[in-house]
Design an enzyme around this catalytic site. Sequence first.
Site, PDB file in Angstrom:
ATOM      1  N   HIS A   1       7.783   2.739   4.961  1.00  0.00           N
ATOM      2  CA  HIS A   1       6.777   2.268   5.917  1.00  0.00           C
ATOM      3  C   HIS A   1       7.270   2.453   7.342  1.00  0.00           C
ATOM      4  O   HIS A   1       6.514   2.893   8.227  1.00  0.00           O
ATOM      5  CB  HIS A   1       6.471   0.786   5.645  1.00  0.00           C
ATOM      6  CG  HIS A   1       5.506   0.177   6.610  1.00  0.00           C
ATOM      7  ND1 HIS A   1       4.263   0.708   6.863  1.00  0.00           N
ATOM      8  CD2 HIS A   1       5.610  -0.935   7.405  1.00  0.00           C
ATOM      9  CE1 HIS A   1       3.637  -0.035   7.759  1.00  0.00           C
ATOM     10  NE2 HIS A   1       4.438  -1.023   8.112  1.00  0.00           N
TER      11      HIS A   1
ATOM     12  N   HIS B   1      -0.687  -9.244  13.106  1.00  0.00           N
ATOM     13  CA  HIS B   1      -0.079  -7.911  13.000  1.00  0.00           C
ATOM     14  C   HIS B   1      -1.034  -6.948  12.313  1.00  0.00           C
ATOM     15  O   HIS B   1      -1.214  -5.804  12.742  1.00  0.00           O
ATOM     16  CB  HIS B   1       1.232  -8.015  12.220  1.00  0.00           C
ATOM     17  CG  HIS B   1       2.030  -6.744  12.209  1.00  0.00           C
ATOM     18  ND1 HIS B   1       3.039  -6.517  11.312  1.00  0.00           N
ATOM     19  CD2 HIS B   1       1.952  -5.628  12.967  1.00  0.00           C
ATOM     20  CE1 HIS B   1       3.562  -5.317  11.516  1.00  0.00           C
ATOM     21  NE2 HIS B   1       2.914  -4.761  12.518  1.00  0.00           N
TER      22      HIS B   1
ATOM     23  N   HIS C   1      -9.442  -2.647  -1.136  1.00  0.00           N
ATOM     24  CA  HIS C   1     -10.114  -3.637  -0.294  1.00  0.00           C
ATOM     25  C   HIS C   1      -9.744  -3.418   1.182  1.00  0.00           C
ATOM     26  O   HIS C   1     -10.605  -3.443   2.060  1.00  0.00           O
ATOM     27  CB  HIS C   1      -9.686  -5.043  -0.741  1.00  0.00           C
ATOM     28  CG  HIS C   1     -10.560  -6.141  -0.244  1.00  0.00           C
ATOM     29  ND1 HIS C   1     -11.890  -6.263  -0.568  1.00  0.00           N
ATOM     30  CD2 HIS C   1     -10.292  -7.205   0.572  1.00  0.00           C
ATOM     31  CE1 HIS C   1     -12.402  -7.330   0.010  1.00  0.00           C
ATOM     32  NE2 HIS C   1     -11.450  -7.917   0.723  1.00  0.00           N
TER      33      HIS C   1
ATOM     34  N   HIS D   1     -13.567 -17.627   3.181  1.00  0.00           N
ATOM     35  CA  HIS D   1     -13.569 -16.177   3.395  1.00  0.00           C
ATOM     36  C   HIS D   1     -14.739 -15.518   2.676  1.00  0.00           C
ATOM     37  O   HIS D   1     -15.382 -14.598   3.210  1.00  0.00           O
ATOM     38  CB  HIS D   1     -12.248 -15.590   2.905  1.00  0.00           C
ATOM     39  CG  HIS D   1     -12.143 -14.099   3.091  1.00  0.00           C
ATOM     40  ND1 HIS D   1     -12.217 -13.497   4.322  1.00  0.00           N
ATOM     41  CD2 HIS D   1     -11.976 -13.095   2.192  1.00  0.00           C
ATOM     42  CE1 HIS D   1     -12.102 -12.187   4.183  1.00  0.00           C
ATOM     43  NE2 HIS D   1     -11.963 -11.920   2.897  1.00  0.00           N
TER      44      HIS D   1
ATOM     45  N   GLU E   1       9.831  -0.634   2.180  1.00  0.00           N
ATOM     46  CA  GLU E   1       9.947  -1.062   3.574  1.00  0.00           C
ATOM     47  C   GLU E   1      10.413   0.083   4.474  1.00  0.00           C
ATOM     48  O   GLU E   1       9.846   0.312   5.549  1.00  0.00           O
ATOM     49  CB  GLU E   1      10.926  -2.237   3.672  1.00  0.00           C
ATOM     50  CG  GLU E   1      11.348  -2.609   5.091  1.00  0.00           C
ATOM     51  CD  GLU E   1      10.235  -3.144   5.969  1.00  0.00           C
ATOM     52  OE1 GLU E   1      10.441  -3.233   7.189  1.00  0.00           O
ATOM     53  OE2 GLU E   1       9.155  -3.450   5.424  1.00  0.00           O
TER      54      GLU E   1
END
Length: 311
Positions: free
Chosen positions: A61, A127, A281, A216, A58
């Site tokens: 990032h 986001h 992906h 999806h 975290e």
Amino acid sequence: MVTGRFRALAIAACIGMLLVLLGGALVTNTDSGRGCGDDWPLCHGKFIPAYTVESLIEYSHRLVSGLEGLLVLATAISIFSKFRRDRSGYKEPLFYAGGALLFTIIQALMGAAAVLWPQSPPVMAIHFGISLIAFAATLLLVIWTFRAKNGPPTVFKVPSSIFPRVLSVAIYSYAVVYLGAFIRHTESGGGCIGWPLCNGEIVPEISGATGAVFIHRVAALLLGISLAGLFLHIRKVSGGAGLTKHAGWALALVITQIFSGALLTYTITNTNWFLFTNLLHNLIVTGLFGIIIDLLIQSWLLREGRGKSKA
């Protein structure tokens, strides 16, 4: 003419934005979003927090996001100074740099809000979508620097029938990406086991996680068909020139993306491989969306009849 120094700055901003986007996906996939507790910009009230895997992911990032913000700001300032000297020549890159700066600020604020006030999965999926737009803006700027490497970019006419088709594909692709992000944030990826069948069925029960993943998959297939149709249309009306190569890249990437989705399904029970295939992906869809947005803008700027006064 674009200097090598500015091109290097634009490339660094683009790579940095890609790292921010993939870092966000890593935070989500490793459940590290609460790795720094409820503190922002500090981590558990410290500049250098106690070591845990979650806090390291975290906080790293956040650090990369902060450095990327400075890179984007420097790029925007540089372009603005060039725009003041040559408004016509730098209008397009100013739009890209300004967009990158705007959406970088928005995604930073949303990231802070997610820490201070935990958000719902639909909001967190937005986001990711904001990050995707920010990356696309930096990618478009890099593409422009190569087009304008030796002077103003080469101008060619694009049949007016292309833009509305690209616009519809761009909007639809964003919806498909949003649904994929929603699945990730709700941890619904295991809703469909197996590929191309879903839990051994062609059409499973459309409910819960299974319904979300199956929808999806169908949406991704339709996106592939849409991009194939777009490629054929552009090649037909452009005689194989113009934006045909760009549409070909988009088609190749969406096919790759579909198969990376299959790989994602096959590795879902292996934590280590699933983390890798998930990032792969995300990487592919990021490039795909950037190419689609480039197609959209070029088909608008270069369309036939643009700028002509009405009789």
